[in-house]
Design a protein around this motif. Sequence first.
Motif, PDB file in Angstrom:
ATOM      1  N   ILE A  65       0.848  -1.198   0.000  1.00  0.00           N
ATOM      2  CA  ILE A  65       0.000   0.000   0.000  1.00  0.00           C
ATOM      3  C   ILE A  65       0.887   1.252   0.000  1.00  0.00           C
ATOM      4  N   GLY A  66       2.000   1.165   0.727  1.00  0.00           N
ATOM      5  CA  GLY A  66       2.923   2.300   0.779  1.00  0.00           C
ATOM      6  C   GLY A  66       3.445   2.634  -0.611  1.00  0.00           C
ATOM      7  N   GLU A  67       3.845   1.617  -1.340  1.00  0.00           N
ATOM      8  CA  GLU A  67       4.336   1.841  -2.710  1.00  0.00           C
ATOM      9  C   GLU A  67       3.231   2.423  -3.593  1.00  0.00           C
ATOM     10  N   TYR A  68       2.035   1.928  -3.352  1.00  0.00           N
ATOM     11  CA  TYR A  68       0.895   2.464  -4.124  1.00  0.00           C
ATOM     12  C   TYR A  68       0.766   3.959  -3.880  1.00  0.00           C
ATOM     13  N   ALA A  69       0.834   4.334  -2.565  1.00  0.00           N
ATOM     14  CA  ALA A  69       0.664   5.741  -2.206  1.00  0.00           C
ATOM     15  C   ALA A  69       1.757   6.589  -2.854  1.00  0.00           C
ATOM     16  N   ASP A  70       3.003   6.072  -2.800  1.00  0.00           N
ATOM     17  CA  ASP A  70       4.108   6.815  -3.425  1.00  0.00           C
ATOM     18  C   ASP A  70       3.860   7.017  -4.911  1.00  0.00           C
ATOM     19  N   THR A  71       3.495   5.920  -5.571  1.00  0.00           N
ATOM     20  CA  THR A  71       3.295   5.978  -7.032  1.00  0.00           C
ATOM     21  C   THR A  71       2.184   6.961  -7.397  1.00  0.00           C
ATOM     22  N   VAL A  72       1.088   6.851  -6.699  1.00  0.00           N
ATOM     23  CA  VAL A  72      -0.067   7.665  -7.076  1.00  0.00           C
ATOM     24  C   VAL A  72       0.215   9.145  -6.803  1.00  0.00           C
ATOM     25  N   ILE A  73       0.998   9.431  -5.753  1.00  0.00           N
ATOM     26  CA  ILE A  73       1.334  10.827  -5.474  1.00  0.00           C
ATOM     27  C   ILE A  73       2.330  11.335  -6.526  1.00  0.00           C
ATOM     28  N   ASN A  74       3.311  10.479  -6.875  1.00  0.00           N
ATOM     29  CA  ASN A  74       4.300  10.884  -7.878  1.00  0.00           C
ATOM     30  C   ASN A  74       3.671  11.251  -9.206  1.00  0.00           C
ATOM     31  N   TYR A  75       2.649  10.500  -9.571  1.00  0.00           N
ATOM     32  CA  TYR A  75       2.026  10.720 -10.897  1.00  0.00           C
ATOM     33  C   TYR A  75       0.716  11.471 -10.786  1.00  0.00           C
ATOM     34  N   SER A  76       0.546  12.196  -9.693  1.00  0.00           N
ATOM     35  CA  SER A  76      -0.774  12.818  -9.503  1.00  0.00           C
ATOM     36  C   SER A  76      -1.094  13.850 -10.580  1.00  0.00           C
ATOM     37  N   GLY A  77      -0.073  14.360 -11.267  1.00  0.00           N
ATOM     38  CA  GLY A  77      -0.337  15.329 -12.322  1.00  0.00           C
ATOM     39  C   GLY A  77      -0.748  14.691 -13.640  1.00  0.00           C
ATOM     40  N   SER A  78      -0.468  13.372 -13.799  1.00  0.00           N
ATOM     41  CA  SER A  78      -0.777  12.716 -15.088  1.00  0.00           C
ATOM     42  C   SER A  78      -2.134  12.016 -15.017  1.00  0.00           C
ATOM     43  N   ALA A  79      -2.543  11.565 -16.184  1.00  0.00           N
ATOM     44  CA  ALA A  79      -3.799  10.808 -16.224  1.00  0.00           C
ATOM     45  C   ALA A  79      -3.513   9.395 -15.732  1.00  0.00           C
ATOM     46  N   THR A  80      -3.836   9.135 -14.482  1.00  0.00           N
ATOM     47  CA  THR A  80      -3.580   7.792 -13.940  1.00  0.00           C
ATOM     48  C   THR A  80      -4.876   7.005 -13.918  1.00  0.00           C
ATOM     49  N   SER A  81      -4.697   5.724 -14.041  1.00  0.00           N
ATOM     50  CA  SER A  81      -5.875   4.865 -13.992  1.00  0.00           C
ATOM     51  C   SER A  81      -5.537   3.679 -13.092  1.00  0.00           C
ATOM     52  N   ILE A  82      -6.390   3.450 -12.111  1.00  0.00           N
ATOM     53  CA  ILE A  82      -6.127   2.385 -11.140  1.00  0.00           C
ATOM     54  C   ILE A  82      -6.886   1.138 -11.564  1.00  0.00           C
TER      55      ILE A  82
END
Lengths: 176, 302, 654
Positions: free
Chosen positions: B18-35
């Motif tokens: 979950i920690g890695e998820y949080a890091d990833t999603v915050i890092n790419y928060s400016g891009s179009a992310t899809s979970i």
Amino acid sequence: MKVELVVDGKTLSLNVSSDKPLSELLREDVEIKSLSTSCTGRLCGKCIVLLNDKAALSCLVPAFNVKNATIVTFDGFSKTKECKDIENAYQSLGIEPCQDCYASRTLLIENILRRYEDTDFIDDIFSDEDILKEIMEEHELIKCYCMDSTSILAIIKESLNNRRKRNATVYRTKIS
Amino acid sequence: MPLYTELRSPNVHEPKTIGEYADTVINYSGSATSIWAGGTYIMSRPDFYPSAATNVEIINLKDIEELYRIQRNDRFSEIGAMVSLNDIALLGNNIFPRSLIQAIESTACRMMRERISIGGTLCLKGLNSPLSSVLVLLDTAVEVVIPKRRNFTRRWMHVSRLYDKNGKFILNTVFPNALVSKIRIIIQDFDFEYFSTAGKPVCNPDEAVSLAVVSKLDQNGLTSPRAIITIPSMGYAYSKDIDTLLESMPLPANENSTKELFKNIMAYISDNLGPITPIQEARLNGMMKDMVLSLNQNILSL
Amino acid sequence: MADNINNSYAGVNQRCCGTLILSETAEEDIISLETPENSHCTPITWQDIPGENIIKILSGSMPLLAKDTISYKGQPLVAMIGPDYETVLLAAKEIKLETKKTEQRELDLETCSEPEELTLSWSNQKNIEEHSEESDELKKIESTFVSKSKEIDNFKMISCIAWEKDERLHVELPCRWPDLVKDTVASATGYQKKNIFVHTLECLSHYDEYAIFPAQLAAITAIAALKMNTTVELRSTLLNRSPEVTVKRTTWCNLDSKPIREEVSMTAELGAFLFAPEEYQRQAITGLIPNYELQSFSAKVNITRSNLLPSFSCGSMGYSVALASSEAHIDYIADMFKVSPLTWRNRNLTGKRKFTDYLPAIELSPMKELYKDILEKSEYRRKWPSYHLQKGNMSLLDFSRGIGLAVGVGISGISTTLAKMTKYSARLNYTTKNNITLSVSFPAKGQKGYLLKEIISNEMRFHEDGDVILFESDTSSVSSGPDILSRINGRLPRQVMSSCRKLLRQAKTHEPPLSLTFDVDDKKNPCEFENRGSMAIIVEVYTDDITFNPVVRNVWANIVVGSLFDKKEMESRLKHEIIDALHFSGAELSKDLKHPFNVDINIDSSNIDGLCGMEQTVSGLVQAAFFSAMRQCCGSNKLSIPISSREVAESQER
């Protein structure tokens, strides 16, 4: 994205877009002939493959989820003894899926056979309403109206008998 | 050299925790992310592939081991968001309310259920599944992971907070990048349970409707009943008013009281969700009659 | 742009990919069509067609690619060709199409005019006024049968590959009318027919979807391949649609419920372009002739155009829907006289059906024998009145069930008139190795091929497997026309039989090799069609109390066909057709484990030479029996095929 996977026993390394649907990947990059329809995710049910030994609609599986996966398509499955168990059932009952759904229907039947082939009493399966309902619902996923539920259940029962007879022969041969 | 002339292959991130998820999603928060959980719903959308605009960064949850955990005690079960619907149906057949199992079974056939995750089903945008409304009815709680820079918090909330009053999924508007990680289903007994669904919510939402009712039952009638009606294209009707109508209904109910109940429920739906299609109305009426018939049978056999 | 692609990609990939863009609107004039400039794709528009931008089908034609006007939804507009599918699909999304609504529908009267009304009438009475509308002695019964247009969406994708090698143009695709593919490619590219090679792939054509569209696709692919100077694979969704048909029928019966006079009017909407509409009229009018004696009868069939996808043949060319309307009408008459449709049939299936230009006369009473067995099996006599009591205030229990009966004869093949207009042929060769080869230009793999071989072996008294060789899809030596449903099983077998006999006679006087080219369709028949095969069917339905879906529980069928080679295979095929027709009519099959859907089929052979295509008959009678059962179930006269849960819900609001 580089995807390594095994399709019909062949190890392949493909360079594809990571979100490319498996159905398109198989059709375009592996040239699988049995996937003739393209509903692009509208659930036509005619693109079934065995993904890591379980049936799946290949149009709903992205390429990034098939890394190192083992895939069996009807192109490969049609050459196996397992397929003969089902095709013999078609022949003996005189009922056969139409050309449109033949590949998917056969792979779906195989998926069901694998689920129940080790069960001791076949009759128990065919008297359990929940199991029968489950099987019928699975077949409704294939949007082809060439067969009715009674025929499908008869084919599965016959195929299961064929499979168990063959397995028993193989087992006896091994013992002897 | 690009892979395809015009198409950029999305980057796929596969966090392990979950920690890695949080890091990833915050890092790419400016891009179009899809979970991605199972991905079944995303891939069944029209024009999903190829698309130049969507899925620039895909975060695939399949390797987060925590999301597959199932824990159980005598009061509730906690189920990871990536657990498949089929596993829940198999595990919970004897412990979960029957209406929940029926809702799971009505979602898709077994082959599909094996690939659909409970978390994914709860987080569908733009479509209300009968399953999520049954979970609302059963007072299910969800654990939500809220990523922050270099950190994340976990918060339990009632499943209904994932949706607005009409059942529209709003979690990501309230908490951007939040992730449903666990579902806590209370083990409870009801004397009366009813679940029915008609039509295909994904393929033809304008004709689909579902009804779920749970309640205690004694010779005086229903005690603390709860009912929820799902109109996939519009939302769900879940209100104390409907529950009160059910509670005050004399049992065994006759045709007139059934008609009255239906009329009031239709008025509630019309006021709160808007007009539904004639076939949805007819099907809901059929469900009401069927539910009352089942209720009468139950009360007469007490 | 094209050069760019040739240099950059064609050499690497050896094949260009393409997608065909179909219109999403209809009846609009194209103001501008802009394709993305910076993409690596090449558009193929009507301007790229070196030959004629036209596909000719029998008496009609339509453009290959839309030029100035979009006539129907689904019309091919432009093909985008590029290095891979991803690129072309993305480029396709960027096409800018500007249109304006066509103010006045312009009909290309020369290529596509609506045919004149086709009529059929007879009268046995000198003074028809005796039985006029006003007569107190006659009861007037009116009914309307509507079959709504249905888009056949079976998610089929069709792919065509075209390439040029050594000045020969090759196209490879699944199709049921290779001659049409060849003709269309020739006229579009300017290539000589002898230099065009059509490689047909196997395909299953439930609704004749592989008859026309493949030819259109093949021509566009061939043009793209020539323009790009490389192999091109072009893909598209395969579309087909059934026409919207309305049949209005008025019957005047005497007080004993005997029909005296009947007037029928049928209107069929066949889409934006018409192909052989006269044939549709002939088949339809044949189906409109009812199975009871009449002193006076008049029928007319009108064809109209619309802004919808052209509907050439969708498993039927009018006979099945007309037959369904004729049989369904009997329920209305029986209702009027307050008797069951069975009682009415028993009374009136006597005498002879009149000889017309369309069908020879037939004895009607043997039809009673057809349904005798299935009446017993289905317990029709008990169930019909029982289900009838659910109507109105007679009902004790709230249930909705119905049972319907239909009986009729089939026709096979195309009409004699069309057969005379076309030159479709096949060829038999008696070789020096003492075996027979049969060449036909349509695909005849599988059961059809097997049956043709069986017929030849029987006729020639061959006993070994390799004695008969079938060359199918052989467009180089013969042109056998389309393989649309029911046609190949129509008159071809009989034509093959008589040609075999001729060949045998020749063999007595001449040494092989001998060759005989013969007509695929019978041009000498005195009527337009022959009665081929007959069938009686009973369908039992109920409606689900919650979903309002019409659910079929049981089907009983008794079928008499011509020659019967493989009973098991025939049974399986007919079962497929029954299920298919039920689904087409809007039915769901029962999933109740205690009462699962069941089809009970009995097949007999009348031992008449030849086979008969039962597709149209099965489809028509299944529709009629299902419609009757649903009428009883819902107690409504406002149903139309396909019956939807919405209609059922509306009817039960009563």
